[in-house]
Design an enzyme around this catalytic site. Structure first.
Site, PDB file in Angstrom:
ATOM      1  CB  SER A  95     117.394  22.706  -3.642  1.00  0.00           C
ATOM      2  OG  SER A  95     118.138  23.679  -3.074  1.00  0.00           O
TER       3      SER A  95
ATOM      4  CB  SER B 192     121.338  25.047  -6.309  1.00  0.00           C
ATOM      5  OG  SER B 192     120.707  23.819  -6.728  1.00  0.00           O
TER       6      SER B 192
ATOM      7  CG  ASP C 161     122.009  21.020  -6.961  1.00  0.00           C
ATOM      8  OD1 ASP C 161     120.955  21.234  -7.139  1.00  0.00           O
ATOM      9  OD2 ASP C 161     123.087  21.590  -7.153  1.00  0.00           O
TER      10      ASP C 161
END
Length: 344
Positions: free
Chosen positions: A229, A267, A269
């Protein structure tokens, strides 16, 4: 050995950090012993009480695989009312509680005659290096990071970045700034990232496919999906409203993509941008301290500054980090160590 590239053509501020935006400070609390490799990082938007003097802000979610607290109210009201806290995934609740306790200490009528407070905590998963199940972060660590906040601060494997990994190397905290000319005036844009993402093969530094070069020098690690991340925080002294700050936050994705991110399935983000050009009082009837927002047609230089400072902050996190060994002997090598045999 690789050298740190300067991203783009805009000049950096004197510190090349988010704290080049006047009033913004950063503090860390770092836990680094054996299997505990984690911490807390706090970003203060100004030296006062953000509950009493809020700043405009907006967030963008590129990929929502995350466990942050406070984003819904930021999206609705467009302001910050606590410092921004960064930590590991399973410590979000502890840090949010610490933020609430701190805000009540400064404002005893919170939840009584005053509204409740919106804690704001972002996270990344540092479980490869850190024993995340130990729940080592306490309220004291948030208070330590808050009290340590200053314009000059460390980067790399410190604070919330202690246990983070990037591109199968050591990641962590990185920061950068750019100065932009807008309508005859100079404004500062600063970025701070908690970098914990990426596959080594994709690592790109100022357009150079460094990851591919590094793969030729070492045995590739087990091929696993992208599970990291990144949190990207943007500060500026340009007078912008929450809608415009949302447009700035969206440009973080361009800088992130340049380094090799694909916003992988696992992830988280996220980006948040805030402006220090004005404050909004917490009680109706109090004087408003604000200036006219820039016209949208003037925003391109600020967009460029966001893109370049975001990419630079990710690069700086990689170069600042040290090699760390943590849980079960897991190790992440620093970029400096990994690239010792590469040409500059």
């Amino acid at each position: 050995m690789l050298n740190i590239p300067h991203i783009g053509t805009l000049p950096a501020g004197p510190r090349n950090a988010i704290s080049d935006v006047a009033g913004v400070t950063v503090g860390h609390a770092t836990l680094a012993q054996g299997s505990i490799q984690t911490g807390v990082t706090v970003i203060r938007p100004h030296g006062g009480d953000p509950f009493r003097d809020k700043v405009p802000a907006a967030a963008t979610v590129f990929n929502g695989f995350g466990k942050s607290i406070g984003l819904v109210q930021v999206q609705e009201l467009g302001v910050l009312e606590t410092p921004i806290a960064l930590t590991n995934t399973l410590s979000v609740g502890s840090v949010a509680t610490a933020q609430i306790i701190s805000a009540i200490g400064d404002n005893p009528e919170i939840g009584r005659s005053d509204p409740t407070v919106n804690p704001l905590v972002f996270e990344c998963n540092d479980g490869y290096l850190n024993d995340i199940q130990a729940l080592a972060i306490t309220a004291d660590h948030y208070r330590q990071a808050l009290s340590a906040s200053a314009a000059d601060f460390a980067q790399g494997a410190v604070g919330a970045g202690r246990g983070m990994s990037s591109f199968e190397l050591k990641g962590g905290i990185g920061s950068a700034s750019r100065l932009a000319q807008v309508g005859g005036k100079q404004y500062c844009v600063g970025a701070l990232v908690l970098s914990n993402f990426g596959k080594l093969a994709a690592l790109t530094l100022a357009g150079r496919r460094v990851g591919e070069e590094l793969l030729r020098l070492r045995q590739p690690l087990e091929d696993v999906p992208e599970m990291g991340s990144i949190i990207m925080i943007i500060a500026t002294d340009a007078p912008l409203d929450a809608r415009q700050l949302g447009r700035l936050a969206t440009r973080c994705g361009v800088g992130l993509g340049r380094t090799g991110s694909i916003y992988g399935h696992g992830s988280g983000d996220l980006a948040l941008a805030f402006s220090t050009a004005q404050t909004l009082p917490y009680r109706p009837g109090q004087a408003m301290h604000q200036s006219a927002s820039l016209h949208d047609s003037f925003l391109d230089p600020l967009f460029e500054a966001v893109v370049d400072s975001t990419e630079q902050a990710i690069v700086n996190a990689l170069f600042a980090a040290e090699t760390v060994t943590g849980r079960d002997g897991h190790q992440r090598q620093s970029l400096r160590d990994a690239s010792a045999n590469l040409p500059a």
